[in-house]
Design an enzyme around this catalytic site. Structure first.
Site, PDB file in Angstrom:
ATOM      1  N   LYS A  16       7.520   8.984  -7.300  1.00 43.61           N
ATOM      2  CA  LYS A  16       7.781  10.396  -6.981  1.00 43.61           C
ATOM      3  C   LYS A  16       6.752  11.273  -7.674  1.00 43.61           C
ATOM      4  CE  LYS A  16       9.341  11.584 -11.271  1.00 43.61           C
ATOM      5  NZ  LYS A  16       8.691  12.606 -12.151  1.00 43.61           N
ATOM      6  N   ASP A 141      16.321  10.649 -13.240  1.00 47.72           N
ATOM      7  CA  ASP A 141      15.766  10.657 -11.888  1.00 47.72           C
ATOM      8  C   ASP A 141      16.436   9.654 -10.953  1.00 47.72           C
ATOM      9  OD1 ASP A 141      13.980  12.561 -12.766  1.00 47.72           O
ATOM     10  OD2 ASP A 141      12.314  11.160 -13.017  1.00 47.72           O
TER      11      ASP A 141
END
Length: 299
Positions: A16, A141
């Protein structure tokens, strides 16, 4: 239905980047900073292979230099077993492509892929709230990676509040200078010594709701970056360098670093940046923004 025992599955675990990272100065009762984060997955990914076994084991390629019990995938498997009252007896092999301490979410995406694999094997309802609770327990996350589209997260960065239309195919150049990575804990400690004001968040959220790419990329921001750059001067150099390259729409530090990224107008521009970075002795990869989190690719 549960997966037939004895068969392995392969799960792609994407990295990401943060389009926005806003660290608040105050902390909660757990000692965690409040964090606003907008993330999107990219095509750079690890591959997680998982199969039933007599006991839980986790190995990586290349081999990790720490015990497997410290691996996020191992901790995720143990936590899933505790949450669902089952023995997490799986052999897990992670083919690593996402650099460590790079700000790209490698450990978190591996944990999410492991959770997805166990959900598949055990035939669980993916909407079971215990799954999200396990993800939050492993890392901030991890819940984001269970979903995949660009998302706004708050709390400690571990609560998904809003998801947006993907920016699929947008080219991204990733650059990481030589040397050790940045410890997230150290970056937060340095931030606490000299907090940086929060960048505006709402303009980015509004742009994402409208899918206005010009405004989205005009509002990319990360207020943890100055602290990380103080810890890793070579990253500060790379950040300044990448922002000066041609056809760059936005540039920033990925998470707490040590990767910096440039969102580019064209694939050719991203490739040129990566080639130039490698010529300087830096790690570099070309990626594209993706539309999904971990997904079963084989099995």
């Amino acid at each position: 239905m549960p997966r037939t025992p004895g068969k392995f599955i392969l799960i792609s675990a994407p990295a990401k980047i943060n389009l926005y990272l806003g660290v608040h100065a105050e902390t909660d009762d757990r000692g965690y900073h409040r964090v606003d984060s907008v993330m999107t997955t990219i095509s750079l990914s690890d591959v997680v292979a998982i199969a039933p076994a007599e006991e839980l084991s986790v190995h990586t390629v290349p081999a990790a230099d720490y015990p497997m019990e410290q691996n996020s995938a191992y901790r995720a498997a143990r936590a899933m077993g505790e949450a669902f009252g089952r023995e997490p007896n799986f052999a897990i092999l992670i083919d690593k492509h996402i650099p460590q301490q790079a700000g790209l979410g490698g450990p978190s995406t591996d944990a999410a892929a492991t959770i997805l694999g166990m959900v598949t094997y055990w035939g669980l309802d993916a909407r079971d709230p215990r799954i999200d609770a396990v993800a939050r327990r492993i890392g901030a996350d991890v819940p984001f990676f269970l979903y995949g589209p660009p998302a706004y997260c708050d709390g400690a960065g571990d609560t998904v509040r809003e998801m947006f239309r993907p920016l699929t195919g947008t080219p991204v150049a990733l650059v990481r200078p030589q040397g050790p990575g940045v410890s997230t804990a150290e970056a937060y400690r340095r931030f606490d010594e000299s907090p940086v004001a929060l960048p505006p968040l709402e303009p980015l959220l509004e742009a994402l709701r409208k899918h206005d790419e010009t405004e989205i990329f005009a509002n990319v921001a990360n207020n943890l970056a100055p602290a990380s750059c103080e810890l890793h001067p070579a990253m500060a150099e790379a950040l300044a360098w990448i922002g000066d390259q041609r056809d760059v729409r936005a540039s920033a530090v990925a998470g707490s670093g040590s990767t910096v990224f440039a969102i580019c107008n064209t694939q050719m521009a991203a490739e040129a940046i990566v080639l130039a970075a490698r010529a300087r002795g830096w790690w570099g990869e070309v990626a594209q923004m993706e539309k999904s989190g971990p997904y079963i690719s084989v099995g």
